[in-house]
Motif scaffolding. Structure first.
Motif, PDB file in Angstrom:
ATOM      1  N   UNK A 296       0.846  -1.184   0.000  1.00  0.00           N
ATOM      2  CA  UNK A 296       0.000   0.000   0.000  1.00  0.00           C
ATOM      3  C   UNK A 296       0.886   1.240   0.000  1.00  0.00           C
ATOM      4  N   UNK A 297       0.384   2.324  -0.525  1.00  0.00           N
ATOM      5  CA  UNK A 297       1.208   3.523  -0.683  1.00  0.00           C
ATOM      6  C   UNK A 297       1.781   4.042   0.638  1.00  0.00           C
ATOM      7  N   UNK A 298       0.987   4.142   1.708  1.00  0.00           N
ATOM      8  CA  UNK A 298       1.589   4.606   2.973  1.00  0.00           C
ATOM      9  C   UNK A 298       2.698   3.679   3.461  1.00  0.00           C
ATOM     10  N   UNK A 299       2.480   2.355   3.370  1.00  0.00           N
ATOM     11  CA  UNK A 299       3.483   1.414   3.856  1.00  0.00           C
ATOM     12  C   UNK A 299       4.750   1.472   3.007  1.00  0.00           C
ATOM     13  N   UNK A 300       4.598   1.564   1.688  1.00  0.00           N
ATOM     14  CA  UNK A 300       5.763   1.619   0.801  1.00  0.00           C
ATOM     15  C   UNK A 300       6.597   2.868   1.080  1.00  0.00           C
ATOM     16  N   UNK A 301       5.921   3.999   1.259  1.00  0.00           N
ATOM     17  CA  UNK A 301       6.666   5.238   1.510  1.00  0.00           C
ATOM     18  C   UNK A 301       7.377   5.200   2.863  1.00  0.00           C
ATOM     19  N   UNK A 302       6.711   4.677   3.898  1.00  0.00           N
ATOM     20  CA  UNK A 302       7.338   4.601   5.222  1.00  0.00           C
ATOM     21  C   UNK A 302       8.522   3.641   5.213  1.00  0.00           C
ATOM     22  N   UNK A 303       8.369   2.504   4.524  1.00  0.00           N
ATOM     23  CA  UNK A 303       9.473   1.542   4.456  1.00  0.00           C
ATOM     24  C   UNK A 303      10.652   2.130   3.694  1.00  0.00           C
ATOM     25  N   UNK A 304      10.387   2.828   2.607  1.00  0.00           N
ATOM     26  CA  UNK A 304      11.478   3.467   1.855  1.00  0.00           C
ATOM     27  C   UNK A 304      12.159   4.547   2.688  1.00  0.00           C
ATOM     28  N   UNK A 305      11.369   5.287   3.481  1.00  0.00           N
ATOM     29  CA  UNK A 305      11.960   6.306   4.349  1.00  0.00           C
ATOM     30  C   UNK A 305      12.850   5.667   5.411  1.00  0.00           C
ATOM     31  N   UNK A 399      -3.059  -0.367   4.919  1.00  0.00           N
ATOM     32  CA  UNK A 399      -4.402  -0.296   4.334  1.00  0.00           C
ATOM     33  C   UNK A 399      -5.439   0.091   5.379  1.00  0.00           C
ATOM     34  N   UNK A 400      -5.395  -0.554   6.506  1.00  0.00           N
ATOM     35  CA  UNK A 400      -6.369  -0.229   7.549  1.00  0.00           C
ATOM     36  C   UNK A 400      -6.215   1.205   8.003  1.00  0.00           C
ATOM     37  N   UNK A 401      -4.955   1.664   8.109  1.00  0.00           N
ATOM     38  CA  UNK A 401      -4.725   3.030   8.515  1.00  0.00           C
ATOM     39  C   UNK A 401      -5.276   4.025   7.525  1.00  0.00           C
ATOM     40  N   UNK A 402      -5.136   3.689   6.219  1.00  0.00           N
ATOM     41  CA  UNK A 402      -5.661   4.577   5.184  1.00  0.00           C
ATOM     42  C   UNK A 402      -7.166   4.663   5.243  1.00  0.00           C
TER      43      UNK A 402
END
Length: 408
Positions: A296-305, A399-402
């Protein structure tokens, strides 16, 4: 002498416009023929003659208007439909009541259908429904009562025009899909050709400069290092394709036109490889699966950060000459990213001391991000043997967070 390129446009509508042009001419001649055979039975034949003179001139003069969608404007369609409706309303004035009551044809007869079909080809089934409804109302007014043959003809024109309008819309959608496929195919072939040329030339030269610079040392070594960084960046760009180019096509008067546009998709998953690719360089190696690693987009961005924070620690604490490796693993239930370096390692107790001093780089930027995603971050460091950070994120993270954020 340079070759001249021939640009070919696709259009499934052109045959329909050609057929409509022929239909209008033939039905105009048919309507005039009907009038000629029944001329003696008309109550006011001069009204019919005047109308058919206008119809003859109008049909021939407007043939260029029905050659394509660009020339067939809304104003023309309105005027054309007005000519057809006027002919229907003039029928009681020209013909006698007995012929009209007995089911005699209107003055324009089946020429009216050509006007409705022009609406269908130009604007689809919705335009066709509007034009055919107008024709139906005027026909009922001309007859005075909903006779059986009148209702039959009205329904026939209404259904046929809407069906043709729907077919035109489906054909346009197919045309756009085909145009998009051809454009993507052409772009892919061109990219492959450029990749071959760059690989055979520029990349090999940069690799040679890097090797020779390392052997010679001194300023040549620095030049070789810069060449190596440029080689990695260029190789990533050439072999990329992680972020697809968005293309949509639209109809023009002579066919489909494809434009490159941005198509934001904030709801769909994101390929983690696309976010990690910029980290690769001369001293950072990236190993990744061949298939997309979707989160999911939030998870991908946080993991990349979090990966970026780990690499910042490598540059800050391991020294400018340290190398780092990023390994991406796509497990059935989780995504695992490992960041390893060849630095001096972290002395025992140093992380706890840093947290006590208020420096929370590892605690917040790495472990905190993974904890919020329901994942984990494990750090293993042996003095003199480098540091390894293992980041794990479940595939359903974010996903749930979104969804909660949307509800708020």
């Amino acid at each position: 002498m340079p070759k001249r390129e021939r640009v070919m446009r696709m259009s499934v509508e052109l045959p329909l416009w050609r057929a409509l042009t022929g239909y209008r001419v033939l039905t105009m001649l048919y309507a005039i023929g009907l009038c000629a055979t029944a001329y003696s039975r008309f109550a006011r034949p001069w009204v019919a003659v005047a109308y058919f003179a206008v119809l003859f001139v109008w049909t021939l003069a407007t043939l260029p208007r029905v050659r394509n969608a660009a020339s067939c404007t809304r104003r023309f369609l309105a005027a054309d439909l007005t000519v057809a409706l006027a002919g229907i309303l003039l029928t009681p004035l020209a013909d006698n009541h007995q012929r009209i009551a007995g089911g005699g044809p209107t003055l324009p007869s089946i020429w009216t259908a050509g006007s409705v079909l022009a609406f269908a080809i130009k604007g689809g089934w919705r335009w066709a429904a509007g034009a055919s409804t107008a024709v139906a109302v005027v026909n009922l007014v001309e007859r005075g009562s909903p006779a059986r043959d009148t209702v039959h003809n009205v329904i026939l024109v209404w259904v046929a025009s809407i069906a043709i309008g729907y077919v035109v819309e489906v054909a346009r959608a197919s045309e756009r899909t085909l145009a998009r496929a051809l454009e993507i195919e052409a772009a892919t072939r061109e990219r492959e050709r450029l990749a071959r040329d760059i690989h055979d030339g520029v990349l090999q030269v940069l690799a040679m400069v890097q090797r020779r610079g390392a052997v010679l040392g001194g300023e040549a070594a620095e030049l070789g290092r810069l060449a190596g960084e440029q080689e990695v960046a260029l190789r990533t760009l050439v072999s990329g394709g992680l972020l697809p180019v968005s293309r949509v096509s639209e109809d023009a008067s002579a066919g489909a036109v494809v434009r490159v546009v941005e198509e934001p998709d904030d709801d769909g998953p994101l390929d983690l490889r696309a976010l990690l690719a910029p980290y690769a360089g001369a001293r950072v190696s990236l190993a990744e699966p061949g298939a997309p690693v979707e989160l999911s987009r939030p998870a991908a961005r946080e993991l990349a950060a979090a990966v970026g924070a780990a690499l910042d620690n490598v540059r800050r604490h391991a020294g400018a000459g340290a190398r780092a490796w990023i390994l991406v693993e796509d497990e059935p239930d989780e995504i695992v990213v490992t960041v390893r370096d060849d630095g001096p390692g972290i002395p025992e107790g140093r992380l706890a001391q840093a947290e006590g001093e208020g420096r929370l780089g590892v605690a917040q930027s790495i472990r905190g991000r993974l904890r919020d995603l329901g994942g984990s971050a494990e750090l293993v460091s042996v003095p003199g043997q480098g540091t390894e950070v293992e980041l794990k994120v479940p595939k359903g993270a974010g996903r749930a967070r979104g969804k909660k954020a949307e509800r708020r």
